[in-house]
Design an enzyme around this catalytic site. Sequence first.
Site, short mmCIF file in Angstrom:
data_model
loop_
_atom_site.label_atom_id
_atom_site.label_comp_id
_atom_site.label_asym_id
_atom_site.label_seq_id
_atom_site.Cartn_x
_atom_site.Cartn_y
_atom_site.Cartn_z
N GLU A 261 -1.18 7.33 -6.12
CA GLU A 261 -0.15 6.68 -5.45
C GLU A 261 0.97 6.17 -6.09
OE1 GLU A 261 0.16 1.81 -3.36
OE2 GLU A 261 -1.77 2.36 -4.84
N LYS A 320 2.33 5.04 4.39
CA LYS A 320 1.68 4.19 4.50
C LYS A 320 1.73 3.26 5.64
CE LYS A 320 -1.10 0.70 1.85
NZ LYS A 320 -1.12 -0.23 0.80
N CYS A 372 -3.91 2.99 -1.01
CA CYS A 372 -4.51 1.71 -1.49
C CYS A 372 -5.62 1.37 -0.40
CB CYS A 372 -3.10 0.92 -1.58
SG CYS A 372 -3.37 -0.83 -2.23
#
Length: 497
Positions: A261, A320, A372
Amino acid sequence: MIRRLASTVLLAACGAASVFSFAPLNLAPLLLVSLAALFIAIAKAPTAKSAFVRAWVWGLGYFTANVHWIFISLYTYGGMPAWMAAGCVLLFAAYLALFPALAGGLAVRLRAGGAQIPASPSSIWFAVTLPSLFIAAEWLRGWLFTGFPWSAIGNNQVSTLAGFFPLIGVYGVGWLLALATAQWLVHWRRGLIATVALLAVSFGLAQIQWTKPIGAPLAVSIGQSAIRQSEKWDAAYYSASLSANAILVSEAKGKLILLPETVIPSFLADTPPAYIERLQQTARSKNADLLLGFAIEGERSGEYYNSVINIARPDVRYAKSHLVPFGEFVPLPWLFGWMYHYLNMPMSGFTSGGSSQPPLMAGNVPVAANICYEDAFGDELRRNTSNATLMANFSNMAWFDGSWAAEQHGQMSAARALENGRWMLRATNTGLTAVIDPQGRRVAALPERMRGVLEAQVQPMTGLTPYMRWGDWAIGLVLLVAIGTCVIRRLLDSRRP
C-alpha cells in the site's frame, strides 16, 4: 466494596486475556474461558443495568488488549502526547465495549421473569439467546459508523473450525463458538459433546472443495521494503525509498509482482516519469505484471485515492472503498477535528473509490484487490471476489510496528481465504507479507521488518462458496429467529396474569 472492585478488575482481566487466543499466540481455548466469564457475569446480573455495566467492563478489557497497537500509531508515529494517545485508545475501547454491553443488557431484559439465573443454567435463554445476542452485537459493531470488525471472535477459529467458514463466514463461526461456550457452562458433558461435534463436522466440511482451479499455477513475487514509518514520508529518504522498491522488482522472479500500500511516498502524478518507466521496463523484461499501491489525485481539487495500479496500465486501478475513520478521513470534523492539531498523519483525507469495482487484471488473471483493513469486512470482500480468481491485500502495517497487529491482520486474511475459497496474497511494508491458500493455511511468509521478496506458486480458483452467495444473510436469519423467538416468548409471558 473491595469485593466488588476485585470482581470488576477480574472481569476486565478475563476480557483482556482474550488477546492471547488470537494470533500470534493462538491459545484458542482462552477465548472460551473469557467468554464464559462474560456469560456468567450476565447470567448472575439481577437487572439489565447491572448486566450492561458488567458486559461493558469485560468489553473494556477485551478491546483495550486487542487494539492496544493504536497507541503506537498515535504516539510513536503520529506525534500525539503519550497521555492523550493512551486516552484515545481507552475511549475507543470504551466505545467498542458498548456492543457486548448492549447484548448483556438486552439479554437480561429478555430473560423470562427477569429473575436471577444461576451460574450453570439449563434454560434456552442462556444456551441460545445470550450467545445469539452477543454475535448480533458483534455484527452491529462491524457495520455501525462504517464498522470495526477487528477481533471478531470467529477469527481465532481459522484452524479449528475452518470447514464452517465457506458456509457461514466469520460471524457464523463466532456464533458456533459462543454456543459451545454456553453448553460448557450448562454442563461439561454437553460442552464436550458440542465441541467434539463441531470439530468433526468442521473436518468433514473441510474435505469439500467449493471452488476449483482455473488455468495454470502462477508464480508470484511479493516485495517487502521494510521502510520504517518514521522514514516513509521523510523527503530525505525519498530517493532511497524509490531505489529500495526498484531493487525488489528487479529481484522478483514471478509473473505477478506485488508491492504494498502507498509503497511510493508521492502521488503518481508527482513521481519522476523516469522512475515509472524503469519499473515498467523491468516488469516487461520479465514478462510480468506489477501491482503496487499509489496515492492518486482525482479530477477535482483536493480529491485523492488510496489505490492499487498495474504499472503497465496506470489508468486501470482499484481505489480503496472502505476508508479508515481518523486514519484516512475525518468523521464529524466539527467533533473530532481537534485531534489533527496533535497528529502528523500524511494523506489523511482520502476519497472512497466506491463499493463496486471490477477486479484488477494481471495478464489474464483477475485479482480482487483490497487495501489495508478492507479484508476485515468479509461481506464486502466476497462481492468483489466473485469475478476474480485471486485475492490480494495491500497494507502498510508500519504504523503499528512492534505490535501483534500484523499477525492479527494476517489471521483475518486467512478467514477471507476460507470464506471465498481463493488464495490470498498479502503485500505489506514491514509484515506480515504472506501467501495464504484457500484452506486458510499460511504456506509462505517473510519475517517481519526484513527487506526481501517472497516467492511462491499459487493456483487461480473459480466458483462460488455458499458464503459468497449468501454473505452474512444466512447467519443473520438464524440470529433473527433465535432472538425473535425469545422476544415473542417474553411478550407472551408478560401478558399472562
